[in-house]
Motif scaffolding. Structure first.
Motif, PDB file in Angstrom:
ATOM      1  N   ALA A 168       0.831  -1.208   0.000  1.00  0.00           N
ATOM      2  CA  ALA A 168       0.000   0.000   0.000  1.00  0.00           C
ATOM      3  C   ALA A 168       0.868   1.262   0.000  1.00  0.00           C
ATOM      4  N   VAL A 169       1.916   1.273   0.805  1.00  0.00           N
ATOM      5  CA  VAL A 169       2.796   2.446   0.886  1.00  0.00           C
ATOM      6  C   VAL A 169       3.458   2.705  -0.470  1.00  0.00           C
ATOM      7  N   ILE A 170       4.032   1.677  -1.052  1.00  0.00           N
ATOM      8  CA  ILE A 170       4.732   1.834  -2.339  1.00  0.00           C
ATOM      9  C   ILE A 170       3.766   2.266  -3.431  1.00  0.00           C
ATOM     10  N   ALA A 171       2.583   1.656  -3.474  1.00  0.00           N
ATOM     11  CA  ALA A 171       1.597   2.021  -4.504  1.00  0.00           C
ATOM     12  C   ALA A 171       1.154   3.472  -4.356  1.00  0.00           C
ATOM     13  N   GLU A 172       0.893   3.894  -3.142  1.00  0.00           N
ATOM     14  CA  GLU A 172       0.455   5.280  -2.923  1.00  0.00           C
ATOM     15  C   GLU A 172       1.567   6.277  -3.270  1.00  0.00           C
ATOM     16  N   LEU A 173       2.805   5.946  -2.910  1.00  0.00           N
ATOM     17  CA  LEU A 173       3.926   6.836  -3.236  1.00  0.00           C
ATOM     18  C   LEU A 173       4.155   6.890  -4.747  1.00  0.00           C
ATOM     19  N   ALA A 174       4.125   5.736  -5.405  1.00  0.00           N
ATOM     20  CA  ALA A 174       4.455   5.665  -6.830  1.00  0.00           C
ATOM     21  C   ALA A 174       3.332   6.191  -7.720  1.00  0.00           C
ATOM     22  N   VAL A 175       2.109   5.799  -7.437  1.00  0.00           N
ATOM     23  CA  VAL A 175       1.000   6.131  -8.341  1.00  0.00           C
ATOM     24  C   VAL A 175       0.410   7.501  -8.038  1.00  0.00           C
ATOM     25  N   ASN A 176       0.159   7.778  -6.768  1.00  0.00           N
ATOM     26  CA  ASN A 176      -0.543   9.022  -6.412  1.00  0.00           C
ATOM     27  C   ASN A 176       0.363  10.117  -5.869  1.00  0.00           C
TER      28      ASN A 176
END
Length: 160
Positions: free
Chosen positions: A111-119
């Motif tokens: 979740a952390v990586i996805a939020e940092l990378a995508v949003n």
């Protein structure tokens, strides 16, 4: 022989509960496998249309509980669809990458990586979202444990 048959059925149910901790194990298939194995080894007679209808509804509830708890956990802390997907991927990959603790660290990092990378979410917000994903996973596992317990209890009421 009956003891061996019941041992096999119980083993399938235990594996189904292991699927709560290791999401790669398809819990539903092992539960249904236990019911079908009972039918093969003993009799399908106790399993009428009402039994199967109720069990199918519980199966749908299991799938719903998994998705909803994860989504609520991530969304409550400000996460997006990317956070939900990252959490799900981390949940599946985590136990393989980091044995034992990966079941909690995987969804968090996903979740952390996805939020940092995508949003392009701030680091502190991404950490909160990751925490929410862990809360969602634990809530989902607890809800599914209860549902699976009810399914097995209903099975035992019908066959005993």
């Amino acid at each position: 022989m009956e003891i061996i048959y019941w041992t096999l059925i119980i083993l399938l149910f235990i594996i189904a509960f292991a699927g709560l901790v290791f999401p790669i194990i398809p819990s539903v298939l092992f539960l249904l496998g236990g019911f079908i194995l009972y039918g093969i080894l003993f009799s399908f007679e106790p399993f009428n249309w009402l039994f199967w209808t109720i069990q199918v509804l519980f199966v749908l509830l299991l799938f719903g509980a998994d998705y909803v708890a994860n989504m609520i956990g991530v969304k409550k802390y400000g996460g997006s669809k990317a956070g939900v997907w990252g959490s799900t991927i981390g949940l599946l990959a985590g136990p393989f990458v980091i044995p034992v603790l990966g079941i909690l660290i995987g969804p968090f990092l996903g979740a952390v990586i996805a939020e940092l990378a995508v949003n392009k979410t701030s680091f502190n917000d991404a950490l909160k979202i990751g925490f929410g994903s862990v809360i969602g996973f634990v809530s989902s596992a607890a809800a599914k444990a209860v549902i699976q317990g009810v399914m097995i209890t209903y099975f035992l009421i019908v066959v005993l």
